[in-house]
Design an enzyme around this catalytic site. Sequence first.
Site, short mmCIF file in Angstrom:
data_model
loop_
_atom_site.label_atom_id
_atom_site.label_comp_id
_atom_site.label_asym_id
_atom_site.label_seq_id
_atom_site.Cartn_x
_atom_site.Cartn_y
_atom_site.Cartn_z
N TYR A 48 0.84 -1.18 0.00
CA TYR A 48 0.00 0.00 0.00
C TYR A 48 0.88 1.24 0.00
O TYR A 48 2.04 1.20 0.40
CB TYR A 48 -0.95 0.02 1.20
CG TYR A 48 -0.29 -0.01 2.56
CD1 TYR A 48 -0.15 1.16 3.31
CD2 TYR A 48 0.18 -1.20 3.12
CE1 TYR A 48 0.44 1.15 4.56
CE2 TYR A 48 0.78 -1.22 4.37
CZ TYR A 48 0.90 -0.04 5.09
OH TYR A 48 1.49 -0.05 6.33
N ALA A 50 0.61 5.88 -0.95
CA ALA A 50 -0.09 7.13 -0.66
C ALA A 50 -1.49 7.16 -1.25
O ALA A 50 -2.37 7.84 -0.74
CB ALA A 50 0.73 8.30 -1.19
N PHE A 51 -1.72 6.41 -2.34
CA PHE A 51 -2.98 6.56 -3.07
C PHE A 51 -3.78 5.28 -3.21
O PHE A 51 -4.87 5.30 -3.78
CB PHE A 51 -2.70 7.11 -4.47
CG PHE A 51 -1.90 8.39 -4.46
CD1 PHE A 51 -2.40 9.51 -3.84
CD2 PHE A 51 -0.67 8.46 -5.06
CE1 PHE A 51 -1.68 10.70 -3.82
CE2 PHE A 51 0.07 9.64 -5.05
CZ PHE A 51 -0.44 10.77 -4.42
N GLY A 52 -3.30 4.16 -2.72
CA GLY A 52 -4.06 2.93 -2.92
C GLY A 52 -3.51 1.75 -2.14
O GLY A 52 -2.44 1.81 -1.55
N VAL A 53 -4.30 0.69 -2.13
CA VAL A 53 -3.95 -0.55 -1.46
C VAL A 53 -3.98 -1.68 -2.49
O VAL A 53 -4.87 -1.71 -3.33
CB VAL A 53 -4.95 -0.86 -0.32
CG1 VAL A 53 -4.57 -2.14 0.40
CG2 VAL A 53 -5.04 0.31 0.65
N LYS A 69 -6.04 -3.57 -7.09
CA LYS A 69 -5.69 -2.28 -6.50
C LYS A 69 -6.96 -1.54 -6.14
O LYS A 69 -7.84 -1.33 -6.98
CB LYS A 69 -4.85 -1.44 -7.47
CG LYS A 69 -4.38 -0.11 -6.87
CD LYS A 69 -3.36 0.60 -7.75
CE LYS A 69 -2.84 1.86 -7.08
NZ LYS A 69 -1.79 2.54 -7.88
N ASP A 166 8.15 9.14 -10.55
CA ASP A 166 8.40 8.42 -9.28
C ASP A 166 9.07 7.08 -9.57
O ASP A 166 8.68 6.05 -9.02
CB ASP A 166 7.11 8.22 -8.50
CG ASP A 166 7.38 7.88 -7.03
OD1 ASP A 166 8.51 8.14 -6.56
OD2 ASP A 166 6.48 7.35 -6.35
#
Length: 434
Positions: A48, A50-53, A69, A166
């Site tokens: 996981y 910053a924006f999803g799991v 996701k 990134d």
Amino acid sequence: MSVSMSLVQGGAAGGAPQGASAILAAAAPYYQPPAVPQDVQPDRPIGYGAFGVVWAVTDPRDGRRVALKKLPNVFQSLVSSKRVFRELKMLCFFKHENVLSALDILQPPHLDFFQEIYVITELLQSDLHKIIVSPQHLSADHIKVFLYQILRGLKYLHSARILHRDIKPGNLLVNSNCVLKICDFGLARVEEPDQAKHMTQEVVTQYYRAPEILMGARHYSSAVDVWSVGCIFGELLGRRILFQAQNPVQQLELITELLGTPTMEDMRHACEGARTHMLRRAPKPPSFSVLYTLSSHATHEAVHLLCQMLVFDPDKRISVTDALAHPYLDEGRLRYHSCMCKCCFTTSAGMRQYTADFEPSAGQPFDDLWERKLTSVQQVKEEMHKFIAEQLQTGRVPLCINPQSAAFKSFASSTVAHPSELPTVASSMGMTAK
């Protein structure tokens, strides 16, 4: 190089059969899934950010293990909802072996209850960070094959006018055959041709952040991704982070210890405050010779390519296309296309038929004009709901979340990482993002 080597770590653990209690379920009525093998692995979280799991789950339609996701709380603000929509469109746009793409999107609820998005992608057993920090041997051939695939995927992205922003080992997934895919496009965006327009500096995990961003550049190019790849290349060679600092200022200090003090021309993209800070420091000569001490794999060819990636001035930094033409990658290219890729094949007579284009570009640039037309969260929500519905019109049985799953409660409560658990993303030299 053995393709099926034991480099990959962190694969799914075995467990009891899940059967109908898996997180995913077929949304179509009267659909009868195929018989489930008795050794099905349990659904479980695998990462996981910053924006999803992300969870490893089983697709009930064919029993295949996939990555699911979850993007929660999508419509909290216009900026965040447009960012998620952009990532979703990119995942559906990508068609490249070394770039992760969407295999499917779960059927959304009615628009009034539409708050989360679930995307299915290929499941890869590990990532480059886990491999680098593992005790397993990493040969020169491994490094060349990994670096070749990173650059091959990045060439495709850049040809589509996409900046990843990134690139780091944790965002480079690897399977048991050492095939690598670039993932996590939460910070990706289309190139900005207008140099007068400001771009955010809150990008790239600090250790892999290019000097122009560290020095407050208001505009930057695809060269920031090349710098990140150079940092990863050095990390593959030395099995340690190349520039590991506690803050952006110290990060810049470590870079100048290797590259030497930049000239005024090299710093022309930097903000005035950063240039002043740099000129106050005692001049430092370059010390590229230390790169040869990274490991026995740091040959003359390797260091030559690395030095062309780690160039202070982004305009003088090597491009992805030119990097792929470097002789250091010849063996990596040969090994990848001789037994790992899907673009080449072996005939029944045992002859290898090679593709005409080893490093293909995108057929067309990624279109982001739609973003300018969306001026409210509700607009984004409606357009995203419509987009997902269009993607589902493939004739394949749609999927939805199964609330009867044994793991459902755990999955439903999964959230994104807390700020304290994320890598440092401090602003550069005290500058604020635009």
